[in-house]
Design an enzyme around this catalytic site. Structure first.
Site: not given
Ligand code: A3P
Length: 298
Positions: A54-57, A109, A139, A194, A230, A232, A260
């Site tokens: 949940k860190s932007g993977t 991870h 998240s 992130y 986000f 797109n 996001g």
């Molecule tokens: P939220 O649940 O807070 O919205 P992972 O990919 O590690 O599982 O992380 C998912 C998190 O990254 C989600 O957070 C998601 O919305 C966010 N995320 C994915 N793509 C993003 C983007 N383009 N811009 C900002 N946040 C993004």
């Protein structure tokens, strides 16, 4: 015990965690694949995106897949990013992870302790993305409702307790970030926040291109930034897993692309939860000088 539904196509039967060499992991993993990790055949051209969940993977998956897209970047024809940069430690039947031409992109991870030994000898390149753990916890809470292989939490407070104790898939956020950071000298690695990506994505993409030795012109960088917003990503099923059709996810609840934003924790944490979390964070992360951003515009 653990089973991997995606691999053996059996119905998923457990949401219980199991412990693999000291790390709590979910039933999405197989011992067979995890056992291969320590001596995994890393190539020097490999690129690894490392994150705590949940860190932007999947955001990074999108960015890196685009950085390595070559001609297709101009036409906008992208392939599903979960195939372009697959999970290292989760083998899914129809996704080729190992036997790909170089440069191979991976996401993982895995905590420092379980990562392939070769990486620790500066083989390959690593981009470690970290996010403020209050937003990670929120998240991850919602992700537990989306992922059928994770227990659905009773409520946010109950989940937060488990998160703080590392009783979740991939164990403790604190240990993950700390151990990767404290062992940074062993790797060819950069760290990326992130939140800084939400503030200035273009600067982050330029930094990645430089680190990965992929010089791209300004037009290409702008395309990558545009495709990776986000908005797109949310509407592109090749980038947001919507079309993956993995039965491990529940399509009726918001998935990877939830909000996001920075600071969503403020509408979830009580005052007492926030005080407790801050205290634990300060104690545990005292010796980690990474900059954490907790609120938008900070
Ligand atoms: P939220 O649940 O807070 O919205 P992972 O990919 O590690 O599982 O992380 C998912 C998190 O990254 C989600 O957070 C998601 O919305 C966010 N995320 C994915 N793509 C993003 C983007 N383009 N811009 C900002 N946040 C993004």
């Amino acid at each position: 015990m653990c089973r991997n539904m995606a691999e053996d196509e059996k119905e998923f039967q457990t949401v219980e965690l199991f412990n693999f060499k000291g790390c709590n992991l979910s039933g999405i993993h197989t011992i067979k694949r995890l056992d291969q990790m320590e001596n995994y055949d890393v190539r020097d051209s490999d690129v690894f995106i490392v994150t705590y969940p949940k860190s932007g993977t999947i955001w990074m998956q999108t960015i890196l897949a685009h950085i390595f897209m070559d001609e297709d970047l101009k036409t906008g024809e992208c392939k599903p990013t979960y195939r372009e940069a697959p999970w290292l430690e989760i083998s899914v039947k129809e996704i080729i992870t190992d036997d790909r031409p170089s440069p191979r992109l991976f996401v993982t991870h895995l905590p420092y302790e379980l990562i392939p030994k070769a990486l620790k000898k500066k083989m390959g390149k690593v981009i470690y993305v970290y996010r403020n753990p209050k937003d990670v916890a929120v998240s991850f809470y919602y992700f537990h409702k989306f992922a059928n292989y994770l227990e659905t939490p009773e409520n946010f407070g109950a989940f937060l307790q488990k998160f703080l104790k590392g009783q979740v898939d991939y164990d403790s956020w604190f240990n993950h970030v700390k151990n990767w950071y404290n062992h940074r000298e062993e790797f060819n690695i950069i760290f990326q926040s992130y939140e800084e990506m939400t503030q200035d994505l273009k600067t982050a993409v330029i930094k990645f291109c430089k680190f990965l030795e992929r010089p791209l012109d300004d037009g290409s960088i702008n395309i990558i930034v545009e495709h990776s917003t986000f908005k797109n990503m949310k509407k592109n099923p090749k980038l947001n897993y919507e079309r993956a059709g993995f039965p491990i996810f529940d399509p009726s609840v918001p998935g990877f692309m939830r909000k996001g934003i920075v600071g969503d924790w403020k509408t979830h944490f009580t005052v007492a939860q926030n005080e407790m979390f801050t205290k634990i964070f300060q104690e545990k992360m005292e010796d980690v000088p990474l900059k954490f951003i907790w609120e938008p515009g900070e």
